[in-house]
Design a protein around this motif. Structure first.
Motif, PDB file in Angstrom:
ATOM      1  N   PHE A 128       1.386  -1.150   0.044  1.00 35.84           N
ATOM      2  CA  PHE A 128       0.080  -0.544   0.241  1.00 35.84           C
ATOM      3  C   PHE A 128       0.953   1.362   0.376  1.00 35.84           C
ATOM      4  O   PHE A 128       1.820   1.350   0.862  1.00 35.84           O
ATOM      5  CB  PHE A 128      -0.921   0.025   1.425  1.00 35.84           C
ATOM      6  N   ASP A 129       0.694   1.682  -1.443  1.00 39.87           N
ATOM      7  CA  ASP A 129       1.957   3.228  -0.761  1.00 39.87           C
ATOM      8  C   ASP A 129       0.886   4.511  -2.494  1.00 39.87           C
ATOM      9  O   ASP A 129       1.672   4.137  -3.489  1.00 39.87           O
ATOM     10  CB  ASP A 129       3.063   2.884  -0.936  1.00 39.87           C
ATOM     11  N   PRO A 130       0.838   4.637  -1.956  1.00 38.68           N
ATOM     12  CA  PRO A 130      -0.826   5.993  -3.303  1.00 38.68           C
ATOM     13  C   PRO A 130       0.270   6.610  -3.757  1.00 38.68           C
ATOM     14  O   PRO A 130       0.302   7.197  -4.426  1.00 38.68           O
ATOM     15  CB  PRO A 130      -1.579   6.456  -2.467  1.00 38.68           C
ATOM     16  N   ALA A 131       1.137   6.655  -3.529  1.00 35.07           N
ATOM     17  CA  ALA A 131       2.394   8.263  -3.658  1.00 35.07           C
ATOM     18  C   ALA A 131       3.130   7.413  -4.763  1.00 35.07           C
ATOM     19  O   ALA A 131       3.842   8.170  -5.905  1.00 35.07           O
ATOM     20  CB  ALA A 131       3.085   9.173  -2.569  1.00 35.07           C
ATOM     21  N   ARG A 132       3.469   6.549  -4.831  1.00 32.85           N
ATOM     22  CA  ARG A 132       4.145   5.591  -6.176  1.00 32.85           C
ATOM     23  C   ARG A 132       4.306   5.398  -6.833  1.00 32.85           C
ATOM     24  O   ARG A 132       5.186   6.057  -7.737  1.00 32.85           O
ATOM     25  CB  ARG A 132       4.199   3.715  -5.105  1.00 32.85           C
ATOM     26  N   GLU A 133       3.210   5.659  -7.438  1.00 30.23           N
ATOM     27  CA  GLU A 133       2.832   5.745  -9.139  1.00 30.23           C
ATOM     28  C   GLU A 133       2.602   7.390  -9.297  1.00 30.23           C
ATOM     29  O   GLU A 133       2.352   7.740 -10.925  1.00 30.23           O
ATOM     30  CB  GLU A 133       1.440   5.255  -9.210  1.00 30.23           C
ATOM     31  N   HIS A 134       3.098   8.541  -8.376  1.00 28.60           N
ATOM     32  CA  HIS A 134       2.955  10.085  -8.244  1.00 28.60           C
ATOM     33  C   HIS A 134       4.879  10.387  -7.968  1.00 28.60           C
ATOM     34  O   HIS A 134       4.842  11.711  -7.726  1.00 28.60           O
ATOM     35  CB  HIS A 134       2.195  10.475  -8.046  1.00 28.60           C
ATOM     36  N   GLY A 135       5.747   9.804  -8.070  1.00 27.75           N
ATOM     37  CA  GLY A 135       6.886   9.283  -7.662  1.00 27.75           C
ATOM     38  C   GLY A 135       7.472   9.520  -6.464  1.00 27.75           C
ATOM     39  O   GLY A 135       8.110  10.932  -6.294  1.00 27.75           O
ATOM     40  N   GLY A 136       6.253   9.412  -5.472  1.00 30.46           N
ATOM     41  CA  GLY A 136       6.271   8.938  -4.264  1.00 30.46           C
ATOM     42  C   GLY A 136       6.338  10.697  -3.606  1.00 30.46           C
ATOM     43  O   GLY A 136       6.037  11.186  -2.447  1.00 30.46           O
ATOM     44  N   ASP A 137       5.322  11.485  -4.247  1.00 31.31           N
ATOM     45  CA  ASP A 137       4.851  12.750  -4.171  1.00 31.31           C
ATOM     46  C   ASP A 137       3.301  12.889  -3.394  1.00 31.31           C
ATOM     47  O   ASP A 137       2.528  12.737  -4.374  1.00 31.31           O
ATOM     48  CB  ASP A 137       4.819  13.507  -4.827  1.00 31.31           C
ATOM     49  N   LEU A 138       2.717  12.311  -1.982  1.00 33.34           N
ATOM     50  CA  LEU A 138       1.780  12.071  -1.594  1.00 33.34           C
ATOM     51  C   LEU A 138       1.217  13.380  -2.081  1.00 33.34           C
ATOM     52  O   LEU A 138      -1.012  13.202  -2.461  1.00 33.34           O
ATOM     53  CB  LEU A 138       2.410  12.210   0.038  1.00 33.34           C
ATOM     54  N   THR A 139       0.730  13.841  -2.152  1.00 30.37           N
ATOM     55  CA  THR A 139       0.196  15.969  -2.591  1.00 30.37           C
ATOM     56  C   THR A 139      -0.025  14.982  -4.227  1.00 30.37           C
ATOM     57  O   THR A 139      -1.395  15.396  -4.238  1.00 30.37           O
ATOM     58  CB  THR A 139       0.572  16.865  -2.561  1.00 30.37           C
ATOM     59  N   ARG A 140       0.114  15.616  -4.680  1.00 25.89           N
ATOM     60  CA  ARG A 140       0.089  14.676  -6.235  1.00 25.89           C
ATOM     61  C   ARG A 140      -1.237  12.880  -6.481  1.00 25.89           C
ATOM     62  O   ARG A 140      -1.777  13.471  -6.823  1.00 25.89           O
ATOM     63  CB  ARG A 140       1.030  14.405  -7.393  1.00 25.89           C
ATOM     64  N   ALA A 141      -0.573  12.803  -5.374  1.00 23.93           N
ATOM     65  CA  ALA A 141      -1.916  11.267  -5.192  1.00 23.93           C
ATOM     66  C   ALA A 141      -2.640  11.379  -4.523  1.00 23.93           C
ATOM     67  O   ALA A 141      -3.819  10.923  -5.326  1.00 23.93           O
ATOM     68  CB  ALA A 141      -0.725  10.338  -4.045  1.00 23.93           C
ATOM     69  N   PHE A 142      -3.146  12.711  -4.311  1.00 23.03           N
ATOM     70  CA  PHE A 142      -4.907  13.079  -3.495  1.00 23.03           C
ATOM     71  C   PHE A 142      -5.020  14.347  -4.511  1.00 23.03           C
ATOM     72  O   PHE A 142      -6.059  14.638  -4.101  1.00 23.03           O
ATOM     73  CB  PHE A 142      -4.264  13.634  -1.780  1.00 23.03           C
ATOM     74  N   ALA A 143      -4.711  14.430  -5.090  1.00 23.88           N
ATOM     75  CA  ALA A 143      -4.736  15.447  -6.458  1.00 23.88           C
ATOM     76  C   ALA A 143      -6.327  15.252  -7.053  1.00 23.88           C
ATOM     77  O   ALA A 143      -7.259  15.947  -7.034  1.00 23.88           O
ATOM     78  CB  ALA A 143      -3.372  16.097  -6.746  1.00 23.88           C
ATOM     79  N   ALA A 144      -6.757  13.790  -7.133  1.00 25.61           N
ATOM     80  CA  ALA A 144      -7.587  13.993  -7.862  1.00 25.61           C
ATOM     81  C   ALA A 144      -9.050  13.339  -6.646  1.00 25.61           C
ATOM     82  O   ALA A 144      -9.668  13.357  -6.995  1.00 25.61           O
ATOM     83  CB  ALA A 144      -7.811  12.343  -8.505  1.00 25.61           C
ATOM     84  N   ALA A 145      -8.563  13.956  -5.234  1.00 22.16           N
ATOM     85  CA  ALA A 145      -9.906  13.395  -4.521  1.00 22.16           C
ATOM     86  C   ALA A 145     -10.650  14.542  -4.238  1.00 22.16           C
ATOM     87  O   ALA A 145     -10.754  15.394  -4.733  1.00 22.16           O
ATOM     88  CB  ALA A 145      -8.798  13.635  -2.857  1.00 22.16           C
ATOM     89  N   ILE A 146     -12.155  13.972  -3.607  1.00 17.51           N
ATOM     90  CA  ILE A 146     -13.199  15.121  -4.083  1.00 17.51           C
ATOM     91  C   ILE A 146     -13.468  14.713  -2.804  1.00 17.51           C
ATOM     92  O   ILE A 146     -14.415  15.377  -2.440  1.00 17.51           O
ATOM     93  CB  ILE A 146     -13.644  14.878  -5.511  1.00 17.51           C
ATOM     94  N   ALA A 147     -13.577  14.082  -1.587  1.00 19.87           N
ATOM     95  CA  ALA A 147     -14.348  13.657  -0.472  1.00 19.87           C
ATOM     96  C   ALA A 147     -13.773  14.805   0.706  1.00 19.87           C
ATOM     97  O   ALA A 147     -12.457  15.151   0.440  1.00 19.87           O
ATOM     98  CB  ALA A 147     -14.000  12.573  -0.003  1.00 19.87           C
ATOM     99  N   ARG A 148     -14.159  14.764   1.575  1.00 16.65           N
ATOM    100  CA  ARG A 148     -14.445  15.386   3.179  1.00 16.65           C
ATOM    101  C   ARG A 148     -13.145  14.515   3.461  1.00 16.65           C
ATOM    102  O   ARG A 148     -13.954  13.653   3.857  1.00 16.65           O
ATOM    103  CB  ARG A 148     -15.295  16.308   3.502  1.00 16.65           C
ATOM    104  N   PHE A 149     -12.771  14.921   4.626  1.00 17.40           N
ATOM    105  CA  PHE A 149     -11.942  13.590   4.779  1.00 17.40           C
ATOM    106  C   PHE A 149     -11.870  14.146   7.189  1.00 17.40           C
ATOM    107  O   PHE A 149     -12.215  15.232   6.981  1.00 17.40           O
ATOM    108  CB  PHE A 149      -9.994  13.970   4.575  1.00 17.40           C
ATOM    109  N   LEU A 150     -11.861  13.115   7.645  1.00 18.88           N
ATOM    110  CA  LEU A 150     -11.455  13.380   9.078  1.00 18.88           C
ATOM    111  C   LEU A 150     -10.609  12.631   9.320  1.00 18.88           C
ATOM    112  O   LEU A 150     -10.542  10.764   8.625  1.00 18.88           O
ATOM    113  CB  LEU A 150     -12.634  13.168   9.995  1.00 18.88           C
TER     114      LEU A 150
END
Lengths: 232, 194
Positions: free
Chosen positions: A121-143
């Motif tokens: 599990f490593d969502p940043a992996r396919e974005h060059g390790g950049d977690l910010t980019r990994a979340f770029a497509a997110a639309i949910a609100r988070f807690l």
């Protein structure tokens, strides 16, 4: 997905976490009853390996303080019996009991696969390790919720998630709950933790106009060791 | 800074539609007001459990952090406005915090108890530390570890390289523009990086 509640999480497993998983897996795989995974064909279950894996897991779910408070250096029979094989300290009895219980119901191959999936599990992996980019497509609100004494999935890791969400300008609230119980806290009845969860769910209920029980797809993630391995 | 009229006065300093970071956001009342009346969005930062819960109840984004640990969560220039209301006096490193505020936001707004308000001066003149509505604590039991005056802030702002574009006092819900260092219990400044 409109809401995501992430409790005691991490954006990926650290080397230390993978290491714990690997020790647990080796315990199972090197059990003579493992039979390369075909243990059911042999009419056995690698219980010894499962027990050790579970004992190790349990150590990592608790904080040093809470373990000390619960068991301390308490002896099972009050006196030393000078054995290296018997249960002498109470903590040993606790770990063995947890190991025994677990080995009765948890499938070994499932354990191996779940821990490996967590390693991967490593969502940043396919974005060059950049977690910010990994979340770029997110639309949910988070807690996002973390617990101060959780050293296996520490607040530091949750803050990485929060930072990536903030970088993307996403709606996020973050609660860092001061709880003594380590990673286990996410399963326990803590007034502050439950207060935050309840308030967030009430906002969702309010949002969808429901009076009781949210009728909105809500995904609670706890992609953590205990979360994945604690279905019962 | 929880009085309704104070909140409304502060809200007017925030341009509509701003991306806002509210440091020490308390129960989130101001963020909710800015969201509902000025179409602003953003986050609050708060340490206190009860206040964090109050924010979540209001549906305000809140991040539970200790401001003394800095603003590493936030990128440079990622906010239009950074608010620091009634917070500055509780932080250990006031100067570093102001620099951080200027780093992450285009506009900064601060408010804090003005120690030079005349009843405070009178109290010190009589030989005792003041205990007032705005400074309600005894000297030995106060979260206000950095007491300063309206005039002091102007000096610090200059040192940190901030350009003050709005400065006034607040007292009992009213703006004080005449002799604020003497007549206002709370000091308010809006500034930009110079």
């Amino acid at each position: 997905m409109r809401h995501c509640i992430a409790v005691a999480c991490a954006p990926n497993l650290s080397a230390q976490n993978i290491a714990f998983n690997e020790v647990a897996r080796r315990a199972i795989i090197t059990d003579p009853d493992f039979h390369g995974g075909d243990y059911y064909a042999h009419g056995v279950v690698p219980k010894r390996g499962l027990r050790v894996a579970r004992m190790l897991g349990h150590i990592t779910y608790l904080s040093d303080d809470v373990m000390d408070e619960k068991f301390g250096r308490g002896m099972r029979n009050g006196e030393r019996v000078y054995s290296t094989q018997e249960v002498e300290f109470q903590i040993e009895g606790y770990l063995r009991h947890q190991g025994d219980k677990f080995s009765e119901y948890f499938d070994a191959n499932t354990y191996l696969l779940i821990t490996r999936a967590l390693d991967y599990f490593d969502p940043a992996r396919e974005h060059g390790g950049d977690l910010t980019r990994a979340f770029a497509a997110a639309i949910a609100r988070f807690l996002v919720v973390s617990f101060t004494t959780d050293w296996r999935f520490s607040p530091l890791r949750s803050r990485e998630i929060v930072k990536a969400l903030v970088d993307n300008g996403l709606d996020v609230s973050y609660a860092e709950i001061e709880a003594p119980h380590g990673h286990d806290a996410f399963l326990l009845d803590d007034a502050r933790y439950h207060g935050v969860l309840r308030a967030y769910f009430e906002r969702i209920a309010h949002e969808v106009g429901a009076s009781a029980g949210p009728a909105v797809p809500v995904h609670i993630t706890a992609p953590t060791q205990a979360g994945a391995l604690r279905s019962t | 800074m929880s009085e309704r009229s104070d909140l409304a006065i502060i809200a007017r300093l925030v341009p509509p539609g701003s991306r806002v970071l509210d440091l020490g956001c308390g129960d989130g009342a101001l963020l909710a007001l800015l969201r509902d009346q000025r179409s602003c969005s953003g986050y609050g930062v708060e340490l206190d459990d009860t206040k964090v819960l109050a924010c979540i109840k209001r549906g305000v984004n809140v991040l539970q952090r200790n401001l003394d640990e800095g603003l590493s969560l936030f990128d440079d220039a990622s906010f239009d406005v950074v608010l620091q209301l009634d917070t500055l006096q509780n932080l250990r490193n006031t100067e570093a915090m102001l620099r951080e505020t200027a780093r992450v936001g285009r506009i900064g707004v601060v408010s804090f108890p003005n120690f030079a308000h005349w009843p405070n001066r009178l109290s010190v003149l009589r030989g005792r530390m003041p205990v007032t509505k705005v400074l309600p604590y005894q000297w030995y039991d106060t979260p206000n570890i950095r007491v300063g005056t309206f005039a002091d802030f102007e000096v610090l702002a200059h040192k940190v390289g901030l350009r003050i574009d709005e400065a006034f006092g607040l007292h009992e819900g009213k703006v004080v523009r005449r002799w604020p260092n003497l007549l206002a219990s709370t000091a308010v400044f809006r500034f930009e990086r110079s």
